[in-house]
Design an enzyme around this catalytic site. Structure first.
Site, PDB file in Angstrom:
ATOM      1  N   ASP A  32      91.691 -36.777  52.796  1.00 56.52           N
ATOM      2  CA  ASP A  32      92.230 -37.953  53.482  1.00 56.52           C
ATOM      3  C   ASP A  32      91.605 -38.228  54.841  1.00 56.52           C
ATOM      4  OD1 ASP A  32      93.884 -40.173  53.099  1.00 56.52           O
ATOM      5  OD2 ASP A  32      95.462 -39.341  54.372  1.00 56.52           O
ATOM      6  N   ASP A  62      91.899 -40.243  45.882  1.00 50.80           N
ATOM      7  CA  ASP A  62      91.037 -40.575  47.038  1.00 50.80           C
ATOM      8  C   ASP A  62      89.723 -39.819  47.104  1.00 50.80           C
ATOM      9  OD1 ASP A  62      92.319 -42.627  48.343  1.00 50.80           O
ATOM     10  OD2 ASP A  62      93.301 -41.370  49.814  1.00 50.80           O
ATOM     11  N   ASP A  98     104.680 -42.807  52.393  1.00 53.11           N
ATOM     12  CA  ASP A  98     103.218 -42.821  52.435  1.00 53.11           C
ATOM     13  C   ASP A  98     102.683 -42.203  53.718  1.00 53.11           C
ATOM     14  OD1 ASP A  98     102.756 -44.196  49.978  1.00 53.11           O
ATOM     15  OD2 ASP A  98     103.324 -46.067  50.946  1.00 53.11           O
TER      16      ASP A  98
END
Length: 342
Positions: free
Chosen positions: A127, A165, A316
């Site tokens: 991330d 991701d 989130d």
């Protein structure tokens, strides 16, 4: 950006009286037969297997929250959260006890005659320092993590969504160049390891309909092992409509050998948010709703399933008043449920 949670905190615990009350409430959606017998015994009822072969965890986060609400006399809110607790949601594996969790989830699913859905979200440099930053300390630690998950799954049925991701951030410039080769190697190794199991299907995360063009990601997916995987996942933890997600997935599929894909429909009932800061529209957007419930009966033969990969009701990240990524947020969960017409 997706936010895993410490699911180990919920693994293996005994249900409280409130949670048993939640299970009895959930039993109202019985599919009949053996499932109806399970429901009467206080176990969360599974959805009809012919349309939804995925496992509903009777000790899942939402079921626990329903139990707490019932214990507090908040029956109306409990009934709303039942919309989440009654559906199969993916289990995000905690690296601290990966083998134990993978074993427990797949054993529970197999006992119920269903298939566990697991998410691996532990790639190094995860991330890019955003809300869900972290991951394994290095490549060796990641390989050990994958080995542990594989050992926990064993011969039992499982569907694995691999590293949300991870490929996308190689393409969009978020992950520094010096980590690219290692990441491709780790992803390809994970696909190979998991596909070596008896009954495990693997879907590599491939972004969403709003991030960019499939032309940008199809070659990176090939380097990450898409040819050995069963396919790819789209819209993980995002809000793009099922229609737009299928269009994106079909365009991408044509560039990776016709691979099938799955769509995360957990929170896309009202589509994407278009207000506020464009860079954070994905993060806890207001006014969203639950999407299509998990099923293998989809609108296109290339779509293997609609799945609830992101667990509805979990944040989130620390934006728009939300708690840390992956933490339960009751108000947001109730908002998703109340806005849902399903």
């Amino acid at each position: 950006m997706y936010g895993s949670r410490g699911v180990g905190a919920f693994a293996g615990g005994r249900a409280s009286a409130a949670v048993l009350g939640a299970a009895l409430l959930l039993a109202g959606c019985s599919s009949g037969g053996d499932d109806e017998k399970e429901g009467s015994a206080g176990v969360v009822t599974q959805q009809p297997k012919e349309a939804d072969p995925f496992w509903v965890n009777p000790d899942g986060v939402a079921a626990r929250e329903v139990g707490e609400l019932l214990g507090d006399g908040r029956k109306a809110e409990a009934q709303q959260l039942r919309k989440i607790a009654a559906q199969p949601v993916a289990e995000w594996i905690n690296p601290e006890n990966a083998e134990e969790q993978a074993r427990e989830f797949t054993e529970g699913a197999e006992k119920a005659g269903r298939r566990a859905v697991l998410v691996l979200y532990n790639i190094p440099h995860r991330d890019c320092g955003q809300y869900s930053q972290g991951g394994a300390a290095d490549g060796d630690a990641y390989r050990e993590f994958v080995d542990a998950v594989a050992a926990g799954i064993g011969d039992r049925p499982a569907t694995v969504v691999l590293e949300p991701d991870a490929v996308l951030h190689l393409v969009d410039g978020c992950t520094p160049q010096e980590y690219h080769e290692e990441r491709y190697d780790l992803l390809k190794g994970a696909v190979t390891k998991l596909k070596g199991l008896k009954d495990t299907t693997v879907y590599l995360d491939a972004g969403n309909a709003g991030w960019g063009n499939p032309d940008q990601i199809h070659e990176p997916l090939k380097r990450a092992g898409i040819e050995q995987a069963d396919g790819f996942a789209v819209n993980v933890s995002n809000y793009y409509t099922t229609e737009d997600s299928i269009a994106y997935g079909k365009e991408l599929s044509a560039k990776v050998g016709g691979k099938h894909f799955v769509v995360d429909t957990s929170r896309n009932g009202n589509g994407p948010y278009t207000g506020g800061d464009p860079d954070e529209r994905w993060c806890n957007p207001p006014g969203r709703a639950l999407g299509e419930t998990p099923t293998t009966r989809t609108a296109d033969p290339l779509v293997d399933a609609y799945l609830w990969i992101k667990r509805p009701g979990e944040s989130d990240g620390e934006c728009k008043g939300g708690p840390k990524a992956g933490e339960w947020w009751e108000d947001y969960a109730l908002g998703l449920a109340r806005a849902s017409t399903r």
